[in-house]
Every structure is written in structure tokens, then in C-alpha cells.
Design a protein around this motif. Structure first.
Motif, short mmCIF file in Angstrom:
data_model
loop_
_atom_site.label_atom_id
_atom_site.label_comp_id
_atom_site.label_asym_id
_atom_site.label_seq_id
_atom_site.Cartn_x
_atom_site.Cartn_y
_atom_site.Cartn_z
N ILE A 106 25.57 -19.03 45.57
CA ILE A 106 25.56 -19.56 44.20
C ILE A 106 24.38 -18.92 43.49
N PRO A 107 24.60 -18.16 42.41
CA PRO A 107 23.50 -17.46 41.75
C PRO A 107 22.51 -18.43 41.11
N GLY A 108 21.32 -17.93 40.86
CA GLY A 108 20.25 -18.78 40.34
C GLY A 108 20.52 -19.34 38.96
N GLU A 109 21.27 -18.59 38.16
CA GLU A 109 21.58 -19.08 36.82
C GLU A 109 22.37 -20.38 36.90
N GLY A 110 21.87 -21.41 36.26
CA GLY A 110 22.53 -22.71 36.30
C GLY A 110 21.93 -23.65 37.32
N LEU A 111 21.02 -23.16 38.18
CA LEU A 111 20.40 -24.02 39.17
C LEU A 111 19.19 -24.76 38.61
N GLY A 112 18.77 -24.39 37.42
CA GLY A 112 17.65 -25.10 36.78
C GLY A 112 16.32 -24.85 37.45
N LEU A 113 16.09 -23.63 37.93
CA LEU A 113 14.82 -23.30 38.58
C LEU A 113 13.72 -23.18 37.53
N GLU A 114 12.68 -23.99 37.68
CA GLU A 114 11.56 -23.97 36.73
C GLU A 114 10.59 -22.84 37.06
N ASP A 115 9.80 -22.43 36.07
CA ASP A 115 8.85 -21.34 36.26
C ASP A 115 7.83 -21.66 37.36
N ASP A 116 7.34 -22.91 37.38
CA ASP A 116 6.33 -23.26 38.38
C ASP A 116 6.93 -23.30 39.79
N GLU A 117 8.21 -23.67 39.89
CA GLU A 117 8.89 -23.64 41.18
C GLU A 117 9.04 -22.20 41.67
N ALA A 118 9.46 -21.32 40.77
CA ALA A 118 9.62 -19.91 41.14
C ALA A 118 8.28 -19.32 41.57
N LYS A 119 7.23 -19.64 40.86
CA LYS A 119 5.91 -19.11 41.19
C LYS A 119 5.47 -19.58 42.57
N ALA A 120 5.72 -20.85 42.90
CA ALA A 120 5.33 -21.40 44.20
C ALA A 120 6.11 -20.73 45.33
N LEU A 121 7.40 -20.50 45.13
CA LEU A 121 8.22 -19.85 46.16
C LEU A 121 7.78 -18.40 46.37
N VAL A 122 7.48 -17.71 45.29
CA VAL A 122 7.03 -16.32 45.39
C VAL A 122 5.70 -16.23 46.12
N GLU A 123 4.79 -17.15 45.84
CA GLU A 123 3.49 -17.16 46.52
C GLU A 123 3.66 -17.36 48.03
#
Length: 347
Positions: A106-123
Motif C-alpha cells: 500500500i503506497p504511502g500516499e493516503g496513509l497520513g504520514l506526518e512530517d515528524d513521523e517520517a523524520k523519526a523513522l529516517v533517523e
């Protein structure tokens, strides 16, 4: 206003699947301008890759010598630190659903991923893979990148090709494929216990429990065809990167073609490409029919008028079928090409 050459691309609008699903709902519905444009035009066969891949079709329609790779073409839009000398990969966050002996993406679009969540996962990703010297660069919440000094032998499948599909037969291939397959598997375990996903689970939100590696490539100057005389309008990062690399003007898409004409008075260009993305997402039958009615009024009818009075000297239509449609004002004089309803266009 200078007479222009216009390319209008509405991905997936008149696919055979859409027309078949509509069935009897199309009976009695006529779209006079659209039917006229399709009937009078010359049909141009489309390569199969252009029917599947957004980047292949976009590069072709915008007269590039070959398909510009997705990762660097979007990275140049997202990253101030973009360096074209690197080999780039997209590593996008996704949701993977178990289905028997495979996983459905399921692609990320539509999953409602917030910027701070993305930043935490990338870190977390970067700490885990630090010894491998593999580092994610955050472009946006849904577009992550890896840059590598030297090209690697890996061939991937685009995100659009695997969206809502099994990933079993779509994993990376090539001499470097083993590493990237292992990385994708490792990320699933790494993200499963991540606080971001624990919080999402508690809220009933889909987890970001995987990544999809794709879009690999390195930009080569000899592959880029400069088009300083052209303007490109669309709502996709890839299109914006395409315009930037080809030194073209990039604009947002207006609601109607008459509005576009007014914009061209202040930004004159004889070579224009407009990409309308309204039909890219899944649509209910009523929504799809309503969309065609809106496009008929706001785009197809005024474009037909512009063609009739010479404001457009050539028009190329790509509406998601297996053919493109090309016409000039002279094509409108071909009286023997009779109009037919759009359900007849199932080529």
C-alpha cells in the motif's frame, strides 16, 4: 496570443477498464467536444511502457531523448543539497499487508504520514545502517532518497507498478539486488517495534512497516533535451523536476483552459504541456462520469474552440488509452470521420 502546440495528458481518464466498468451508465451520455477531438484526430500507437510508467510517458511527451530516472529527477526538486554526480535511489515508506505467502504493498500516499513521523523513522534507519554507510535523505514525508557515489547494478520496479499488488515477483534484480532485498526485509523488522508504529497502532492507523526501493539512476547531461521555449504544468514532483532539468517554465495547473490561456498571455510559450491528474486515483463510477463532464466544459470544449480559431496549431491528447490522438485545425475538416460515443474507444 501566439498560436501554440498543446499536449494535454489526463492519465487513466479513458482506460478500457473505466469504460467497461461504467457500462450502461454511459448510455445516452454525449460529450460533444471530446468526441469531436477523438473522431477527427489521427491515432498514434503508444509503446506499452508508456501505458504503464508515468515517468516513461512524461519524458516521452516532453520530448526527452530517453526516460529521466525518477530518483534524481525528483531529488532535484526536494533537496537543496542535490548533486547530479551521484547515483540516486528512491526509498519510499509503505504499508505492507500479509496475504497468504506474500505481501501486498500500500503506497504511502493516503496513509497520513506526518512530517515528524517520517523524520523519526529516517533517523532510526540511518542509525541502524550507519556501518553500511547507507544514509537516507528526507525529501518529503513520502519521498526519501539514498545517494551513492558510484552507480550500482540494480533494477527495480516502480512504486506505481506494485501499488496494491503483491511484491513477490517485483523485488530488485541485478548484481546488487541481494543487498537491497536484505535491506528492505531488515527495515520491516526495524520499523515494526518503532514508537511511531506503536503510536499508529494505538490510534488504529496503518503502520509504516516497510520501504520500497525504486527509481534508480544517475543524470547524464547528454540525455537531457533543453526546452527553454516550453512550459509544463502539473502537480507531480517528477514533472517539476523534468521542467527544471530541461530549463523549461513550470506552472501549477489552473481549473480551466480559458484560465490557462490568460496565464499564457503573461507567460507566452509556443510549446505547452498540461497534465491533469484528477483521474490518477481510484474513482467511483459517478465520480468518473462527473469528472468527464467537468473536463468537457472546462477543457475539451474550449480547446476545440481554440483549435477552430487557430489559437492552437497542433494538439496531442493522451487520455490513458493505448493510442494518443493528434490533430491540427485541418483535421477538423475531415467530415468523413464521424463522432462516436466514448464507450466505443476501448482500443
Amino acid at each position: 496570443m501566439t498560436s501554440s502546440a498543446l499536449t494535454l495528458w489526463v492519465p487513466n481518464l479513458l482506460t478500457p477498464a473505466h469504460i467497461a466498468e461504467a457500462g450502461g451508465a454511459l448510455e445516452g451520455k454525449r460529450f460533444s467536444a471530446l468526441e469531436t477531438l477523438l473522431a477527427k484526430a489521427d491515432k498514434l500507437p503508444k509503446d506499452k511502457t508508456h501505458q504503464i510508467s508515468f515517468s516513461d510517458n512524461a519524458s516521452y511527451l516532453f520530448h526527452q531523448k530517453s526516460t529521466l530516472p525518477v530518483a534524481p529527477t525528483t531529488a532535484i526538486v526536494d533537496l537543496e543539497s542535490f548533486d547530479p554526480s551521484y547515483f540516486w535511489l528512491r526509498v519510499d515508506p509503505v504499508h505492507l499487508i500479509p496475504d497468504r505467502d506474500t505481501l501486498v504493498l500500500i503506497p504511502g500516499e493516503g496513509l497520513g504520514l506526518e512530517d515528524d513521523e517520517a523524520k523519526a523513522l529516517v533517523e532510526t534507519f540511518n542509525k541502524h545502517f550507519e556501518q553500511d554507510r547507507v544514509e537516507l535523505v528526507l525529501g518529503s514525508s513520502l519521498r526519501w532518497f539514498i545517494r551513492i557515489l558510484q552507480p550500482v547494478d540494480v533494477q527495480t520496479h516502480s512504486l506505481e507498478a506494485v501499488s496494491y499488488q503483491s511484491i513477490q515477483d517485483a523485488m530488485p534484480e541485478g548484481n546488487a539486488a541481494t543487498y537491497w532485498r536484505q535491506l528492505m526485509n531488515e527495515v520491516q523488522m526495524l520499523f515494526f517495534t518503532h514508537p511511531v508504529n506503536e503510536e499508529r497502532r494505538s490510534k488504529g492507523l496503518p503502520e509504516i512497516n516497510g520501504v520500497w526501493v525504486w527509481g534508480e539512476g544517475q543524470l547524464r547531461t547528454e540525455d537531457i533535451y533543453a526546452r527553454q521555449d516550453a512550459v509544463l504544468a502539473g502537480d507531480f514532483a517528477y514533472l517539476k523536476g523534468l521542467a527544471k532539468l530541461s530549463q523549461s517554465n513550470f506552472m501549477n495547473v489552473p481549473d480551466t483552459y480559458p484560465t490557462w490561456q490568460k496565464l499564457m498571455v503573461d507567460n507566452p510559450s509556443s510549446e505547452q504541456m498540461v497534465v491533469l491528474d484528477e483521474a490518477m486515483s481510484d474513482m467511483m463510477q459517478d465520480e468518473w462520469l462527473s469528472l468527464i463532464e467537468q473536463l468537457e466544459e472546462n477543457w475539451f470544449a474550449p480547446i476545440l474552440s481554440a483549435l477552430q480559431n487557430g489559437d492552437i496549431h497542433s494538439l496531442l491528447l493522451d487520455l490513458g488509452m493505448s493510442h494518443r490522438y493528434y490533430l491540427t485545425p485541418n483535421h477538423l475538416k475531415k467530415f468523413w470521420r464521424w463522432k462516436k460515443s466514448i464507450q466505443k474507444y476501448t482500443d
